[in-house]
Design a protein around this motif. Sequence first.
Motif, short mmCIF file in Angstrom:
data_model
loop_
_atom_site.label_atom_id
_atom_site.label_comp_id
_atom_site.label_asym_id
_atom_site.label_seq_id
_atom_site.Cartn_x
_atom_site.Cartn_y
_atom_site.Cartn_z
N LEU A 105 5.27 13.41 0.35
CA LEU A 105 5.55 12.51 -0.77
C LEU A 105 4.37 11.20 -0.65
N CYS A 106 4.05 10.66 -1.47
CA CYS A 106 3.24 9.70 -1.63
C CYS A 106 3.99 8.40 -2.42
N ALA A 107 4.41 7.20 -1.81
CA ALA A 107 5.08 6.09 -2.22
C ALA A 107 4.84 5.04 -1.55
N ARG A 108 5.12 3.74 -2.45
CA ARG A 108 5.34 2.44 -1.47
C ARG A 108 6.66 2.43 -1.23
N ALA A 109 7.04 1.42 -0.34
CA ALA A 109 8.40 1.33 0.27
C ALA A 109 9.25 0.72 -0.88
N ASP A 110 8.80 0.11 -1.96
CA ASP A 110 9.83 -0.39 -2.96
C ASP A 110 9.90 0.81 -3.86
N GLU A 111 9.10 1.85 -3.89
CA GLU A 111 9.03 3.01 -4.93
C GLU A 111 10.28 3.81 -4.37
N LEU A 112 10.63 3.93 -3.16
CA LEU A 112 11.64 4.94 -2.59
C LEU A 112 12.84 4.54 -3.07
N ALA A 113 13.16 3.33 -3.29
CA ALA A 113 14.68 2.90 -3.78
C ALA A 113 14.80 3.60 -5.22
N ASN B 206 0.75 -1.18 -0.04
CA ASN B 206 -0.13 -0.17 -0.09
C ASN B 206 0.96 1.27 0.04
N ALA B 207 0.42 2.34 -0.79
CA ALA B 207 1.10 3.39 -0.64
C ALA B 207 1.13 4.24 0.64
N CYS C 49 10.65 19.90 11.55
CA CYS C 49 11.64 18.76 11.05
C CYS C 49 11.26 17.33 11.79
N GLN C 50 9.88 16.95 11.51
CA GLN C 50 9.39 15.67 11.69
C GLN C 50 8.75 15.12 10.28
N VAL C 51 8.88 13.82 10.38
CA VAL C 51 8.09 13.26 9.40
C VAL C 51 7.17 12.44 9.89
N TYR C 52 5.85 12.41 9.29
CA TYR C 52 4.77 11.83 10.12
C TYR C 52 4.09 10.89 8.86
N LYS C 53 4.07 9.69 9.22
CA LYS C 53 3.72 8.39 8.08
C LYS C 53 2.28 8.06 8.23
N CYS C 54 1.55 7.96 7.17
CA CYS C 54 0.44 7.07 7.40
C CYS C 54 -0.13 6.64 5.94
N ARG C 55 -1.02 5.69 6.06
CA ARG C 55 -1.51 5.05 4.78
C ARG C 55 -2.44 6.05 4.02
N VAL C 56 -2.37 5.77 2.69
CA VAL C 56 -3.37 6.80 2.04
C VAL C 56 -4.80 6.47 2.46
N GLY C 57 -5.17 5.12 2.52
CA GLY C 57 -6.48 4.93 2.81
C GLY C 57 -6.93 5.40 4.08
#
Length: 273
Positions: free
Chosen positions: A49-57, A1-2, A11-19
Amino acid sequence: NAELLFFTSKCQVYKCRVGDFDDGKASVMGDYIAARLGMEEGETPVRILCARADELASMPDLLFVTKLGQLKRSAATEYDVRRQKFAPLNLRDGDSLHAVVQLDPSLDMLLLSRMGMSIRFHTDALPTQGRIAGGVKGMALEVGDEVIFCAQPGSSDQLLLFSERGFAKRVLFMDFEPQARGGKGVKSFYFNKSGSNGTRLAGVALLGDPPPSVNVRQKLSQPTVMKADEIVMQGKQDKGMPYVMAILDDVVMGVEVCSLPDATSADSGETGA
């Protein structure tokens, strides 16, 4: 999932799923997202940024630019972190994150400061560092100054500079000569000692070819929309020309490129916020 990665001013990064936001509350997106992610008061996203883990590479390296002129280049995969909140770099006290740029090492970086200083430097030799590194100096600033603009312009691009007193000019990007990274840079706007044309830059916009319309925001008056190509082209050493009435406290607060078709066709040249 993206996943969505919110890089914020504190200077923080917050992560969440698009859904996670698919619940019909998009109409109040700003306050809702801040509350949902647990952002602090006054904390704002500077890049999403919106990406799946494998897209970051396969993504370009990320370049972090802070208000006090620090830079840090990191591989995008450094931010494939399982935690929902983490720091993207080691920030000095009193500093904040200004921008996150997907770096093109073939292009130069241009930084401009509130007091009108500028520096252009090559980016291919910027060291790649890990997530917890503090970065390297991009620009040496005077006390009280801060970075207000950063970009990697193309050779034919122009910059629009607006002072808080409504004076403006266009400058060719090619007029900014490359320098060594980490210096004080050179003046990009000359202010009169009396302050009649301003004392600081209120906004900078990157213009392509042909120059688009721009939206000039003021503290009290309605925003003004104008064609950028009607603003005089000058050199870095020039003082600009008056384009909006910025009297007393009604100072210019910023300028942005707008995409309104035929926005300046009306006689007033103004539009609401």
